[in-house]
Design an enzyme around this catalytic site. Structure first.
Site, PDB file in Angstrom:
ATOM      1  CD  GLU A  57      -1.855  -2.382   1.409  1.00 15.88           C
ATOM      2  OE1 GLU A  57      -0.723  -2.677   1.813  1.00 15.88           O
ATOM      3  OE2 GLU A  57      -2.768  -3.224   1.301  1.00 15.88           O
ATOM      4  CG  HIS A 102      -9.682  -7.293   7.615  1.00 18.75           C
ATOM      5  ND1 HIS A 102      -8.627  -7.640   8.413  1.00 18.75           N
ATOM      6  CD2 HIS A 102      -9.370  -7.743   6.365  1.00 18.75           C
ATOM      7  CE1 HIS A 102      -7.714  -8.273   7.681  1.00 18.75           C
ATOM      8  NE2 HIS A 102      -8.131  -8.352   6.446  1.00 18.75           N
TER       9      HIS A 102
END
Lengths: 358, 328
Positions: B61, B130
Site C-alpha cells: 500500500e 478489517h
C-alpha cells in the site's frame, strides 16, 4: 550482470565528461561553490535566530546534486528528502526564493509555508523537498511512472539518505519499479550516518547499501562522491538505462557531511571523531578535489577561483538581505493553498464548508 | 428516466464513464484488473480498457499509493483502490503527509488530483483489523476531501465528481451496500455528477432530524419508518454524503426545522464525524434545540468478530429508535 565498478577509472575521460567545455566545467564548479556559500550564509542566519525549525546542511555533498542534475534535460525530473538546498540550487532555483523560504517569508518558493525541508519548483521539474525519511521514494516512483504513462521521454532521479534504505516504502518502491519497468534512478546519498547512528549500527551492512537492489534484479553501482566526474559518468549510465530501457537503477554515492544531521545535532563530534571530519575536509571534499583538477587542467586559475567564491558569498549575503526585508505571510495566507478549488473561483468552491475555524 | 442498479454497478458505471472521458484516468490497486476486483467493483474494466488503464499492483500500500500521488503531481489522474480502507494504516504516511500536504508545502505549486477508494465499514464478520471506519479521522486532515455515498445514484455521481476534483479525495464505500439497489439516472439523460459538499434530505420530516452518512443512512431510513408507523414520530433523514467539504448549511437547516437531533455514525464516539457535527450544531444552532443532541455510534471497543453480536455493536434501526424514544 550486476556488479559494482571494480577498479578506479579515469572518469574525466568518460564520454559524458569529455563533452564538457571549459565553460561548462566552470559552471559546475560555480554551482557547487554557490551551494556551499549559500548554506554557510544560512547557518549564520539560523544561528542568529532568523529561521525556525530544522536546518539540514548539505555542505560536503555538493558534488552529488550538481553532478547528477547537470545531466538532466528538459524531460528529466528530480525529487529529494529534507536535505534539499543543494538540489534546489542545482536545478536553477534562485538563492532569493530559497533563503526567503527559510526565513518564512511570502517571497519564499513555497510562500513561507514549507520551510527549509520543503523547497519546490515544478517549473524546473523539481518536486520537493520532503520531510519524512523515505516518504519521497514512492513519489519518485510515481513521477517516473507518470512519465511512462503519459508517453513522455525522460526519467526521474529520486534522492534519499542512507538511513532511508531501511524503510519499507523504499523497498516497496524498488519492487514496483522493477516489476513495472519504471524509469527511476534512486540515488542514495550515503554520508555515513542515519542522523546520529552510523550504518554499522543501523543497517544490516556488508560494505554496500546499493547491493540490496540485487534482490529485485535492479542494476546498481557505488560511486565516489568526491569526484564529480565519476558521479556524472555513472549517473549518466543509469539515466540512459531509465530513459531508453525503462529500467530502474540504484546508485549509492559515498559522500560526507561536515555538520550534524541538522544544526540542532550539536553532538555530531561525539559520534564521529574530529579526525574523521578533518580527513574528509582535507582529502575528499568534492569542491576542493574538483578545484584541483580544474587548476591542473588549466580551466581554473587562482583569480577565477577567488572571484567565483567572492561572487557566491556576495549573492548569498544579498539573498539574506532580500529575505530579511521581505514581508511575512499574513494570517489570511494560512488558509490558502490547502485546496485547489478554494483558491480557484469555481462553482464547486461555493459548495460545502472546507474550513472549520471560528 | 432511470434504471435500477446495484451500488456496485453504479460505481463501475461511474468509473467506466470517467475512463472514457479522460485518457489520464487510470485505475490501480490490489486485484482490480485480472481478478476483476476483490469486491467486483471493477469487473470487466480490464477486459475493456486493458493493461495500461487498469493496473494490478502488489499488496504494497505505501508503495502504490505513493506512486499514485507522485503520478498525480505530474498530471495523471489515478484512482487507487484499497481492498479495505482498514489497510490505510500501511500507507498512512503517504495518505496524510504527502497527499494532504504537498499542495500546501509547495505554496500551491503542486496539485494532487488522486482518488483513493474502497470499502470502509464494519459488519462483515472480519474482526477488528478489517473493520475500521476512518472517514472522521481523514476528514481531520486539511487538504483532504472525504465522501461516503449511501445509495447507488450517489455512488456514481460522487465518484465522477471525485475523479474530476483537483484535490485528493478519499472515497469510502461500504461492502454491505455493494449489493443494494436503487434508481440511477439513465446515461442518455446526461452526465450524472453529484458535487462534493452537498448533503441530501433522504426523507422529509418535522419532528426530529436523523443526521447520518454511509450505511447509517439506510438504518436511519428504516428507523424513521418504524418511528412513523409505531410511534407517530415524523423523522427527517439528512445524508451528509461528503464529510469534507461538509454541508453545514443543510445541517443547520434541518436542526432549525425539527429542533431535535440524533446523529448516526458507524465510527466510534470519541472524535469523528458525529462529534464534529454535534459541536457545529452547538456553536451555530444552540438556540434552536429543544433537547440535547444525542448520538448512535458503534460501541466504543475494537470491532467484535462474533456474528451473533456484531450488528449490535454497530448502529442499527432498533438502537436508533430507542435513542429517539429516550429523548421524549
Amino acid at each position: 550482470m550486476i556488479s559494482a565498478s571494480p577498479t578506479p577509472l579515469d572518469f574525466a575521460s568518460s564520454p559524458i565528461n569529455q563533452s564538457l567545455t571549459p565553460q561548462r566545467k566552470i559552471e559546475l564548479y560555480t554551482q557547487m561553490v554557490r551551494i556551499r556559500r549559500f548554506e554557510q550564509a544560512a547557518l549564520k542566519f539560523y544561528n542568529a535566530g532568523k529561521m525556525a525549525g530544522f536546518l539540514h546542511l548539505y555542505i560536503g555533498q555538493e558534488s552529488v546534486a550538481v553532478g547528477t542534475i547537470s545531466l538532466g534535460g528538459a524531460d528529466d525530473h528530480f525529487i529529494t528528502a529534507y536535505r534539499d538546498h543543494g538540489h534546489a540550487l542545482a536545478v536553477g532555483m534562485g538563492m532569493n526564493e530559497c533563503m526567503a523560504e527559510m526565513f518564512g517569508k511570502q517571497t519564499g518558493c513555497s510562500k513561507g509555508k514549507g520551510g527549509s525541508m520543503h523547497f519546490f519548483a515544478p517549473d524546473k521539474n523539481f518536486w520537493g523537498g520532503h520531510g519524512i525519511v523515505a516518504g519521497q521514494t514512492p513519489l519518485g516512483l510515481g513521477l517516473a511512472y507518470g512519465l511512462k504513462y503519459l508517453g513522455r521521454e525522460g526519467c526521474c532521479l529520486c534522492y534519499l539518505g542512507d538511513g532511508a534504505v531501511n524503510q519499507g516504502a523504499f523497498h516497496e518502491s524498488l519492487n514496483i519499479a522493477a516489476l513495472f519497468g519504471i524509469p527511476v534512478v534512486y540515488v542514495i546519498e550515503n554520508n555515513g550516518y542515519s542522523m546520529g547512528t552510523s550504518q554499522k549500527r543501523s543497517s544490516a551492512y556488508n560494505g554496500c547499501l546499493a547491493q540490496r537492489a540485487e534482490a529485485y534484479g535492479i542494476e546498481w553501482d557505488v560511486v565516489n562522491g568526491s569526484d564529480v566526474y565519476e558521479v556524472r559518468a555513472k549517473a549518466h549510465i543509469a539515466m540512459e538505462r531509465a530513459r531508453k530501457e525503462h529500467k530502474p537503477t540504484v546508485l549509492e554515492i559515498d559522500t560526507y557531511r561536515y555538520y550534524g544531521h541538522s544544526v540542532a545535532d550539536a553532538n555530531h563530534k561525539k559520534y564521529r571523531t574530529p579526525e574523521e571530519i578533518e580527513n574528509y575536509k582535507n582529502n575528499h571534499d568534492p569542491i576542493m578535489v574538483f578545484e584541483r583538477k580544474l587548476l591542473e587542467e588549466g580551466v581554473l586559475n587562482d583569480d577565477l577561483v577567488k572571484s567565483i567564491n567572492d561572487a557566491a558569498k556576495t549573492e548569498a549575503a544579498a539573498s539574506a538581505k532580500f529575505a530579511e526585508e521581505s514581508p511575512a505571510p499574513t494570517i489570511a495566507d494560512i488558509s490558502t493553498d490547502v485546496y485547489w478549488e478554494s483558491d480557484n473561483n469555481t462553482p464547486a468552491s461555493q459548495i460545502g464548508q472546507h474550513f472549520f475555524n471560528d | 428516466m432511470s434504471r435500477i442498479l446495484t451500488y456496485r454497478e453504479a460505481l463501475r458505471e461511474g468509473l467506466d464513464e470517467e475512463l472514457a472521458r479522460d485518457p489520464n484516468v487510470v485505475l490501480m490497486g490490489e486485484e482490480v484488473a485480472q481478478y476483476n476486483g476483490a469486491y467486483k467493483v471493477t469487473e470487466g474494466l480490464w477486459n475493456k480498457w486493458g493493461d495500461k488503464r487498469i493496473v494490478d499492483t502488489p499488496i504494497s500500500e505505501a508503495g502504490f499509493i505513493g506512486m499514485g500521488i507522485g503520478a498525480s503531481m505530474l498530471g495523471v489522474r489515478p484512482v487507487m483502490e484499497l481492498m479495505f480502507w482498514s489497510f490505510h494504516s500501511v500507507a498512512f504516511d503517504q495518505l496524510v503527509s504527502n497527499a494532504a500536504c504537498v499542495r500546501y508545502m509547495s505554496g500551491g505549486l503542486c496539485n494532487c488530483p488522486i482518488v483513493v477508494r474502497g470499502p470502509a465499514n464494519g459488519g462483515t464478520g472480519v474482526g477488528a483489523t478489517h473493520s475500521h471506519i476512518p472517514e472522521g479521522m481523514f476528514a481531520a486532515f486539511p487538504g483532504l476531501k472525504v465522501c461516503v455515498p449511501a445509495t447507488p445514484a450517489d455512488a456514481k455521481g460522487l465518484i465522477k465528481a471525485a475523479i474530476r476534483d483537483n484535490d485528493p479525495v478519499y472515497f469510502m464505500e461500504n461492502t454491505l451496500l455493494y449489493g443494494t439497489t436503487g434508481e440511477v439516472p439513465d446515461v442518455a439523460d446526461g452526465d450524472h455528477v453529484v458535487p462534493l459538499g452537498v448533503a441530501d434530505v433522504k426523507r422529509e420530516g418535522s419532528d426530529i432530524s436523523l443526521i447520518a452518512h454511509g450505511r447509517s443512512v439506510i438504518h436511519s431510513l428504516a428507523a424513521a419508518e418504524i418511528l412513523q408507523s409505531e410511534h407517530g414520530i415524523n423523522a427527517e433523514v439528512l445524508d451528509l454524503r461528503s464529510i469534507r467539504p461538509l454541508d453545514v448549511d443543510a445541517i443547520l437547516k434541518t436542526v432549525r426545522k425539527t429542533n431535535r437531533v440524533v446523529l448516526v455514525d458507524e465510527s466510534k464516539p470519541f472524535g469523528g464525524v458525529s462529534a464534529m457535527v454535534a459541536m457545529l450544531i452547538q456553536e451555530q444552532a444552540f438556540d434552536y434545540l429543544d433537547a440535547p443532541i444525542k448520538r448512535v455510534c458503534s460501541i466504543d471497543a475494537p470491532a467484535i468478530y462474533s456474528p451473533h453480536i456484531e450488528h449490535e455493536q454497530l448502529p442499527n434501526p432498533r438502537r436508533i429508535v430507542e435513542k429517539v424514544l429516550g429523548m421524549r
